[in-house]
Design a protein around this motif. Structure first.
Motif, PDB file in Angstrom:
ATOM      1  N   TYR A  83       0.821  -1.160  -0.021  1.00 37.24           N
ATOM      2  CA  TYR A  83       0.045  -0.138   0.067  1.00 37.24           C
ATOM      3  C   TYR A  83       0.965   1.137  -0.018  1.00 37.24           C
ATOM      4  O   TYR A  83       2.033   1.004   0.411  1.00 37.24           O
ATOM      5  CB  TYR A  83      -0.929   0.090   1.362  1.00 37.24           C
ATOM      6  N   LEU A  84       0.327   2.502  -0.089  1.00 33.56           N
ATOM      7  CA  LEU A  84       0.857   3.872  -0.524  1.00 33.56           C
ATOM      8  C   LEU A  84       0.544   4.517   0.641  1.00 33.56           C
ATOM      9  O   LEU A  84      -0.471   4.612   1.070  1.00 33.56           O
ATOM     10  CB  LEU A  84       0.360   4.426  -1.549  1.00 33.56           C
ATOM     11  N   TYR A  89       5.306   6.616  -0.988  1.00 34.61           N
ATOM     12  CA  TYR A  89       6.153   5.455  -0.480  1.00 34.61           C
ATOM     13  C   TYR A  89       5.109   4.172  -0.581  1.00 34.61           C
ATOM     14  O   TYR A  89       4.192   4.244   0.275  1.00 34.61           O
ATOM     15  CB  TYR A  89       6.744   5.694   0.817  1.00 34.61           C
ATOM     16  N   TRP A  90       5.744   3.215  -1.119  1.00 34.29           N
ATOM     17  CA  TRP A  90       4.991   1.788  -0.953  1.00 34.29           C
ATOM     18  C   TRP A  90       5.524   1.158   0.176  1.00 34.29           C
ATOM     19  O   TRP A  90       6.778   1.089   0.245  1.00 34.29           O
ATOM     20  CB  TRP A  90       5.210   1.008  -2.299  1.00 34.29           C
ATOM     21  N   GLY A 137       9.742   2.351   3.628  1.00 34.44           N
ATOM     22  CA  GLY A 137       9.527   3.060   2.254  1.00 34.44           C
ATOM     23  C   GLY A 137      10.887   3.133   1.314  1.00 34.44           C
ATOM     24  O   GLY A 137      10.995   2.942   0.201  1.00 34.44           O
ATOM     25  N   THR A 140      11.621  -0.547  -0.278  1.00 35.36           N
ATOM     26  CA  THR A 140      10.877  -0.596  -1.496  1.00 35.36           C
ATOM     27  C   THR A 140      11.131   0.000  -2.841  1.00 35.36           C
ATOM     28  O   THR A 140      11.238  -0.430  -3.752  1.00 35.36           O
ATOM     29  CB  THR A 140       9.222  -0.458  -1.241  1.00 35.36           C
ATOM     30  N   GLN A 141      11.811   1.241  -2.353  1.00 31.00           N
ATOM     31  CA  GLN A 141      12.319   2.102  -3.606  1.00 31.00           C
ATOM     32  C   GLN A 141      13.652   1.038  -3.979  1.00 31.00           C
ATOM     33  O   GLN A 141      13.651   1.177  -5.357  1.00 31.00           O
ATOM     34  CB  GLN A 141      12.758   3.332  -3.143  1.00 31.00           C
ATOM     35  N   ASP A 146       6.568  -2.244  -6.194  1.00 26.34           N
ATOM     36  CA  ASP A 146       5.283  -1.155  -6.062  1.00 26.34           C
ATOM     37  C   ASP A 146       4.194  -1.955  -6.231  1.00 26.34           C
ATOM     38  O   ASP A 146       4.101  -3.171  -6.093  1.00 26.34           O
ATOM     39  CB  ASP A 146       5.782  -0.100  -7.110  1.00 26.34           C
ATOM     40  N   ASP A 147       3.201  -1.342  -6.568  1.00 25.04           N
ATOM     41  CA  ASP A 147       1.809  -1.691  -6.662  1.00 25.04           C
ATOM     42  C   ASP A 147       1.478  -2.714  -7.665  1.00 25.04           C
ATOM     43  O   ASP A 147       0.861  -3.738  -7.441  1.00 25.04           O
ATOM     44  CB  ASP A 147       0.701  -0.551  -7.055  1.00 25.04           C
TER      45      ASP A 147
END
Length: 208
Positions: A83-84, A89-90, A137, A140-141, A146-147
């Motif tokens: 989720y964001l 940020y995911w 966050g 995940t970057q 991501d989504d």
């Protein structure tokens, strides 16, 4: 070898603790292999007001309202829940507990083991190596999560967990979770003591 669904088909708190020392593996779109050792997690369960799926399950009737993304927290163990936050940020979570019971573990921080140069390309803001993945966050970057990976099974490529090396109890500490306004007193954050890649956030009970 990837951890099987059975690993996640357990108590959320057990999984959150047991994930410390395990490896998060991402096979990027270009084939690059990214690996990080998990050093910090948080647990969330259906009886916890901080849980995204809070209120979806009715204990009296035994029914689940499958409304919105949070309903995916009741899916098969080992499913990704992504989720964001802050619109940018995911955050990566893995679903726990038997299917139909809500639970999830947030992966808060990892120590890079492979592919750090590729992570740096995705984390241009990181001024020091420790800043690549010392937060949910950030990691995940760095791992290109991501989504697109939401609801995928995290027991197979392109994103999965491997056995790594479990951490002795003597090296593990707990605290309240970070960034919450509900459930602030639950000591459901697990981390490797004094590890440089543990996120720098302040536990919620110290901020309340």
């Amino acid at each position: 070898m990837a951890l099987s669904p059975d690993f996640f088909d357990r108590s959320t708190l057990t999984v959150a603790r047991d994930l410390l020392g395990r490896h998060l593996v991402r096979i990027a779109d270009d084939g690059t292999r990214l690996v990080g050792r998990i050093v910090e997690t948080e647990a969330y369960t259906e009886g916890d007001r901080a849980f995204h799926g809070w209120g979806l399950y009715d204990e009296e009737t035994g029914t689940l309202r499958r409304e919105g993304r949070a309903a995916d927290l009741f899916r098969a163990p080992g499913t990704a829940y992504i989720y964001l936050i802050y619109g940018m940020y995911w955050l990566l979570n893995v679903v726990t507990e038997p299917e139909g019971r809500g639970g999830g573990v947030l992966i808060r921080a990892v120590e890079p083991l492979e592919g750090a140069a590729h992570m740096q390309q995705r984390r241009a803001a990181a001024k020091r190596p420790v800043e690549l993945t010392n937060g949910p966050g950030k990691l995940t970057q760095a791992f290109a999560v991501d989504d697109r990976l939401h609801a995928a099974l995290l027991t197979e490529p392109p994103l999965f967990f491997t056995a790594g090396q479990p951490v002795d109890d003597a090296a593990v500490e707990t605290s309240a979770r970070i960034g919450l306004t509900k459930g602030v007193n639950r000591p459901w954050r697990f981390f490797i003591a004094d590890h440089p890649y543990v996120s720098p956030g302040v536990p919620s009970d110290q901020r309340a």
